[in-house]
Design an enzyme around this catalytic site. Structure first.
Site, PDB file in Angstrom:
ATOM      1  N   GLU A  86      23.698 -13.487  43.962  1.00 13.97           N
ATOM      2  CA  GLU A  86      22.886 -13.743  42.758  1.00 13.97           C
ATOM      3  C   GLU A  86      21.402 -13.742  43.121  1.00 13.97           C
ATOM      4  OE1 GLU A  86      24.528 -16.955  40.515  1.00 13.97           O
ATOM      5  OE2 GLU A  86      22.543 -17.704  39.942  1.00 13.97           O
ATOM      6  N   ASP A 103      24.070 -17.361  46.099  1.00  7.79           N
ATOM      7  CA  ASP A 103      22.864 -17.338  45.259  1.00  7.79           C
ATOM      8  C   ASP A 103      21.630 -17.485  46.145  1.00  7.79           C
ATOM      9  OD1 ASP A 103      20.954 -17.570  43.306  1.00  7.79           O
ATOM     10  OD2 ASP A 103      21.866 -19.284  42.277  1.00  7.79           O
ATOM     11  N   HIS A 109      24.147 -18.502  33.064  1.00  9.10           N
ATOM     12  CA  HIS A 109      23.505 -19.396  34.036  1.00  9.10           C
ATOM     13  C   HIS A 109      23.395 -20.785  33.423  1.00  9.10           C
ATOM     14  CE1 HIS A 109      19.694 -21.428  35.337  1.00  9.10           C
ATOM     15  NE2 HIS A 109      20.441 -21.451  36.408  1.00  9.10           N
ATOM     16  N   LYS A 118      24.406 -21.838  47.856  1.00  7.70           N
ATOM     17  CA  LYS A 118      23.013 -21.391  47.961  1.00  7.70           C
ATOM     18  C   LYS A 118      22.767 -20.822  49.345  1.00  7.70           C
ATOM     19  CE  LYS A 118      21.598 -22.655  43.917  1.00  7.70           C
ATOM     20  NZ  LYS A 118      21.058 -21.714  42.930  1.00  7.70           N
ATOM     21  N   ASP A 131      20.755 -16.974  29.714  1.00  8.94           N
ATOM     22  CA  ASP A 131      20.269 -18.352  29.816  1.00  8.94           C
ATOM     23  C   ASP A 131      19.743 -18.747  28.435  1.00  8.94           C
ATOM     24  OD1 ASP A 131      18.405 -20.532  30.145  1.00  8.94           O
ATOM     25  OD2 ASP A 131      18.469 -20.175  32.300  1.00  8.94           O
ATOM     26  N   GLU A 168      18.947 -15.435  35.221  1.00  6.92           N
ATOM     27  CA  GLU A 168      18.389 -16.741  34.864  1.00  6.92           C
ATOM     28  C   GLU A 168      16.871 -16.702  34.730  1.00  6.92           C
ATOM     29  OE1 GLU A 168      20.130 -18.623  38.512  1.00  6.92           O
ATOM     30  OE2 GLU A 168      18.219 -19.671  38.613  1.00  6.92           O
TER      31      GLU A 168
HETATM   32  C1  LIG Z   1      16.522 -24.727  40.651  1.00  9.19           C
HETATM   33  C2  LIG Z   1      17.893 -24.592  40.088  1.00  9.19           C
HETATM   34  O1  LIG Z   1      18.709 -25.645  40.521  1.00  9.19           O
HETATM   35  C3  LIG Z   1      18.536 -23.264  40.491  1.00  9.19           C
HETATM   36  O2  LIG Z   1      18.800 -23.275  41.877  1.00  9.19           O
HETATM   37  C4  LIG Z   1      19.802 -23.053  39.697  1.00  9.19           C
HETATM   38  C5  LIG Z   1      20.474 -21.758  39.955  1.00  9.19           C
HETATM   39  O3  LIG Z   1      19.962 -20.832  40.536  1.00  9.19           O
HETATM   40  C6  LIG Z   1      21.845 -21.556  39.460  1.00  9.19           C
HETATM   41  O4  LIG Z   1      22.457 -22.481  38.925  1.00  9.19           O
HETATM   42  O5  LIG Z   1      22.327 -20.439  39.574  1.00  9.19           O
HETATM   43 MG   LIG Z   2      21.058 -18.969  40.290  1.00  8.67          MG
END
Ligand SMILES: C[C@H](O)[C@@H](O)CC(=O)C(=O)O
Ligand SMILES: [Mg+2]
Length: 390
Positions: free
Chosen positions: A276, A250, A355, A222, A328, A305
């Site tokens: 992402e 992401d 996703h 992330k 998704d 997603e």
């Molecule tokens: C809020 C979710 O955990 C999100 O962060 C999931 C996500 O973006 C992903 O798996 O790709």
């Molecule tokens: Mg994501």
């Protein structure tokens, strides 16, 4: 053989306090409580089999989705399962075009999440009655049956019913070999669970080491809140996984378009496969601009997603605004709408990487992506599925 009249539909608000450990956290969802509106459908059939379906949500929003499921239930209760599946396209349309509810969609937002929960339960009931996992139910349906589940409204400019039939007929060739491959080897996957945004560096290192030991080779990190943090965390992970393993980023919609480009350029040294959700999930042309700017660096754009429906996916594909398409099971109107997206992705030759960062999503999307491999795309190239570790 499908049977029974649907006699009851109940829905529960299920929440897990994941925010306490920062599990699932990202640059936009800093305190996510993984939740679901959980639907159970009962019939009057003697087998007493129930259909279970859900839609993934985060925290308090679940209350609203539960209300929407209740508002849809009168369209489901009292219907014969046989009639539903014999004309699934019409049933899908009844749910998505209801005169009292359509205005708060259409085919997007809360009412569409609720539609997904209800239809996921209907598909589950159908598969259970047929005594097959969902992916197998789909694989053994005829192309004509599959096409009859899809609402082609708004997408015939890129995918007609005849073209969909042709793709699915071609997909029947050597299907057995691909089924055998899936049963033997499973579907390739990556993990997001080591590097949620709220995790400390120590936690990240430990989880990454554990995942490497377990044999994981693809990792998603992330990013998006603070550039220096991102640089430090990406370096940490890249140093641990080496250059033979894959890294994905992401941003969960954190940036403006130009900001996304300059930020990701700073992270390009870590050789991510994709970025992402770099910007608003609705900004199709913005994703196109980012895709073009990052292509020379070998970084693709992944999104989906929070892509509301097949119409938006159509435009993402037409605009060449994504290089990895992330379906998704709960954002779209269940299997029915996902089928149309899988077929459009095949037509545009774009890999689908579902996703699954959410409760229940891994369990749901695996069926769609296995079906995609066996019956639609026939390829595993550049395709990986998101998996959450316990
Ligand atoms: C809020 C979710 O955990 C999100 O962060 C999931 C996500 O973006 C992903 O798996 O790709
Ligand atoms: Mg994501």
């Amino acid at each position: 053989m499908v049977k029974g009249k649907i006699t009851g539909l109940s829905v529960k608000d299920v929440r897990f306090p994941t925010s306490l450990g920062q599990h699932g956290s990202d640059a936009m969802h800093t305190d996510p409580d993984y939740s679901a509106a959980y639907v159970v459908i009962e019939t009057d059939a003697e087998d007493a089999i129930k259909g279970y379906g859900l839609t993934f949500t985060l925290g308090k929003g679940t209350e609203i989705v539960v209300c929407a499921v209740k508002a849809l239930s009168h369209l489901v209760v009292g219907r014969n399962l046989e009639d539903i599946v014999a004309n699934f396209r019409d049933f899908y349309r009844q749910l998505t075009s209801d005169g009292q509810l359509r205005w708060i969609g259409p085919e997007k937002g809360v009412v569409h999440l609720a539609t997904a929960a209800v239809l996921n339960a209907v598909w589950d009931l159908w598969a259970k009655q047929e005594q097959k996992p969902l992916w197998k139910l789909l694989v053994y349906m005829t192309p004509e049956q599959l096409v009859s589940c899809i609402d082609f409204r708004y997408i015939t400019d890129v995918l007609t019913e005849a073209q969909a039939l042709e793709i699915l007929q071609n997909g029947k060739q050597r299907q057995e070999a691909r089924e055998e491959h899936m049963v033997k080897h499973g579907y390739p996957a990556y993990t997001t669970s080591c590097a949620w945004l709220g995790y400390s560096d120590n936690q990240l290192q430990k989880l990454c080491a554990d995942a490497l030991k377990e044999g994981w080779t693809r990792f998603k990190v992330k990013v998006g809140a603070d550039l220096q943090d991102d640089i430090r965390r990406c370096k940490l992970i890249r140093d641990m996984i080496g250059h033979d393993n894959e890294l994905m980023l992401d941003a969960n919609q954190r940036w403006d378009v130009n900001e996304a480009i300059s930020w990701v350029k700073e992270l390009a040294v870590f050789k991510p496969l994709w970025i992402e959700e770099p910007t608003s999930p609705d900004d199709i042309l913005g994703h196109g601009t980012i895709s073009k700017a990052l292509a020379p660096l070998g970084i693709g754009v992944a999104t989906g997603e929070q892509c509301h429906n097949r119409v938006m996916f159509k435009q993402f594909l037409q605009a060449r605004a994504l290089q990895y398409l992330q379906i998704d099971s709960c954002r779209l109107g269940s299997v029915n709408e996902n089928l149309s997206v899988l077929l459009m992705a095949k037509k545009f030759n774009i890999p689908v990487c579902p996703h699954a960062g959410g409760v229940g999503l891994c369990e749901l999307v695996q069926h769609l992506i296995i079906f995609d491999y066996i019956s639609v795309s026939g390829s595993l190239e550049k395709r990986i599925q998101d998996i959450l570790l316990k």
